[in-house]
Design a protein around this motif. Structure first.
Motif, short mmCIF file in Angstrom:
data_model
loop_
_atom_site.label_atom_id
_atom_site.label_comp_id
_atom_site.label_asym_id
_atom_site.label_seq_id
_atom_site.Cartn_x
_atom_site.Cartn_y
_atom_site.Cartn_z
N SER A 1 0.62 6.58 2.63
CA SER A 1 0.74 5.76 3.83
C SER A 1 2.09 5.07 3.90
CB SER A 1 -0.38 4.71 3.88
OG SER A 1 -0.37 3.90 2.71
N VAL A 2 2.61 4.67 2.73
CA VAL A 2 3.92 4.03 2.67
C VAL A 2 5.03 5.05 2.95
CG1 VAL A 2 5.58 2.91 1.12
CG2 VAL A 2 3.18 2.20 1.11
N LEU A 3 4.91 6.23 2.36
CA LEU A 3 5.92 7.27 2.57
C LEU A 3 5.97 7.73 4.01
CD1 LEU A 3 5.56 9.49 -0.63
CD2 LEU A 3 7.26 7.73 -0.15
N LEU B 1 3.63 -1.72 -5.14
CA LEU B 1 3.17 -1.12 -6.39
C LEU B 1 2.04 -1.91 -7.05
CD1 LEU B 1 6.62 -0.12 -7.93
CD2 LEU B 1 4.88 1.44 -7.04
N ILE B 2 1.96 -3.22 -6.78
CA ILE B 2 0.97 -4.02 -7.51
C ILE B 2 -0.29 -4.33 -6.71
CG2 ILE B 2 2.73 -5.06 -8.98
CD1 ILE B 2 2.61 -7.57 -7.33
N VAL B 3 -0.21 -4.28 -5.37
CA VAL B 3 -1.41 -4.59 -4.59
C VAL B 3 -2.28 -3.34 -4.45
CG1 VAL B 3 -0.27 -6.44 -3.32
CG2 VAL B 3 -0.35 -4.13 -2.35
N LYS B 4 -3.56 -3.55 -4.25
CA LYS B 4 -4.50 -2.44 -4.09
C LYS B 4 -4.84 -2.17 -2.63
CE LYS B 4 -4.91 -2.00 -8.55
NZ LYS B 4 -4.29 -0.84 -9.23
N ASN B 5 -4.74 -3.22 -1.82
CA ASN B 5 -5.12 -3.12 -0.42
C ASN B 5 -4.13 -2.27 0.37
OD1 ASN B 5 -5.03 -4.16 2.52
ND2 ASN B 5 -6.98 -4.95 1.75
N ASN B 6 -4.62 -1.21 1.02
CA ASN B 6 -3.74 -0.30 1.73
C ASN B 6 -3.07 -0.95 2.93
OD1 ASN B 6 -2.76 2.50 1.70
ND2 ASN B 6 -3.74 2.66 3.71
N LYS C 1 -0.09 -2.80 1.67
CA LYS C 1 0.97 -1.85 1.31
C LYS C 1 1.76 -1.46 2.56
CE LYS C 1 -1.48 0.34 -2.59
NZ LYS C 1 -0.51 0.13 -3.68
N ILE C 2 1.05 -1.14 3.62
CA ILE C 2 1.70 -0.75 4.88
C ILE C 2 2.50 -1.92 5.45
CG2 ILE C 2 1.28 -0.06 7.27
CD1 ILE C 2 -1.14 1.53 6.24
N ALA D 1 5.70 -2.39 3.54
CA ALA D 1 6.67 -1.33 3.88
C ALA D 1 7.33 -1.61 5.21
CB ALA D 1 5.95 0.03 3.92
N ILE D 2 6.55 -2.06 6.18
CA ILE D 2 7.09 -2.39 7.51
C ILE D 2 8.09 -3.54 7.41
CG2 ILE D 2 6.50 -3.35 9.77
CD1 ILE D 2 3.87 -1.76 9.61
N ILE D 3 7.75 -4.56 6.61
CA ILE D 3 8.64 -5.71 6.46
C ILE D 3 9.99 -5.26 5.86
CG2 ILE D 3 9.03 -7.84 5.17
CD1 ILE D 3 6.02 -8.38 5.41
N ALA D 4 9.94 -4.43 4.83
CA ALA D 4 11.18 -3.93 4.20
C ALA D 4 12.02 -3.15 5.21
CB ALA D 4 10.85 -3.07 2.99
N ILE D 5 11.37 -2.30 5.98
CA ILE D 5 12.08 -1.49 6.98
C ILE D 5 12.71 -2.37 8.04
CG2 ILE D 5 11.73 0.16 8.87
CD1 ILE D 5 9.62 1.52 7.04
#
Length: 224
Positions: A12-14, A148-153, A156-157, A160-164
């Protein structure tokens, strides 16, 4: 490497990060450094001006401190991931910007006529030391570790959006070129992966307290 495999397994991150990185690469190859910046610089609006003016702070160095403090109340190991990443980011950015690529012009200095650029009112633009984007390195280092450390999908998404968004804000605000952000995203991601591996494998960190948190330590001291 465990964490690299884990990151590459985050489908989902990729699905978010790969189009972002490949899109930047495509624009750079197709149009070149200057023209590609002018092209994306035209994609602006009053609402986006306001949004990215503040979103760019998600890549400030202070974000490391905030996340480290929060994680210290959850697990010291995770806080150490971020602390090591912060130190690596600081050293890498200093060497890259002040020694290796010192003086490389940013968009406002690169273009002879800066009036061709859409600039956001109230944002102080910098002229030199463009490569790589320190804000993007910071954002990806911080949030890839969280991925990498959280389990909640969903989280994670979100990370990833924040970084982008933090990375894209640097181009939107004409603080960096696309190449600066692309390299920053890749470097930041690798710093995240390496930091996690380093903390897990160094003997100095193989102690009982590393998997505790501040609340547990305070509780133990109070009991004593």
């Amino acid at each position: 490497m465990r964490y690299l495999k884990q990151l590459l397994g985050e489908k989902s991150v990729l699905l978010l990060m790969l189009p972002f990185l490949l899109g930047i690469g495509f624009l750079m190859i197709s149009f070149g450094k200057g023209p590609s910046h002018l092209l994306v610089n035209k994609w602006n609006s009053p609402a986006a001006d306001i949004f990215f003016k503040y979103a760019t702070h998600l890549g400030d160095g202070a974000i490391f401190a905030v996340v480290i403090v929060i994680l210290a109340f959850v697990k010291f190991r995770w806080a150490l991931y971020e602390l090591v990443a912060a130190l690596m980011t600081l050293v890498f950015v200093f060497i890259a910007k002040q020694l290796i690529f010192k003086g490389m012009p940013r968009p406002t200095a690169y273009f002879e006529n800066a009036e061709v650029l859409h600039l956001v009112e109230g944002v102080k633009t910098h002229a030199m030391n463009s490569f790589p984007s320190g804000h993007t390195i910071t954002a990806f280092a911080v949030f890839v570790i969280l991925i990498l450390i959280v389990k909640n999908n969903f989280l994670k998404i979100l990370f990833a959006i924040i970084a982008i968004l933090a990375g894209w804000s640097r181009v939107y605000l004409s603080q960096h070129f696309l190449g600066d952000v692309l390299s920053g995203a890749l470097i930041g991601s690798m710093i995240a992966v390496f930091s996690c591996s380093l903390v897990d494998n160094l003997s100095i960190f193989k102690t009982a307290w590393i998997d505790k948190n501040l609340l547990q330590l305070f509780s133990k001291k109070h009991d004593e």
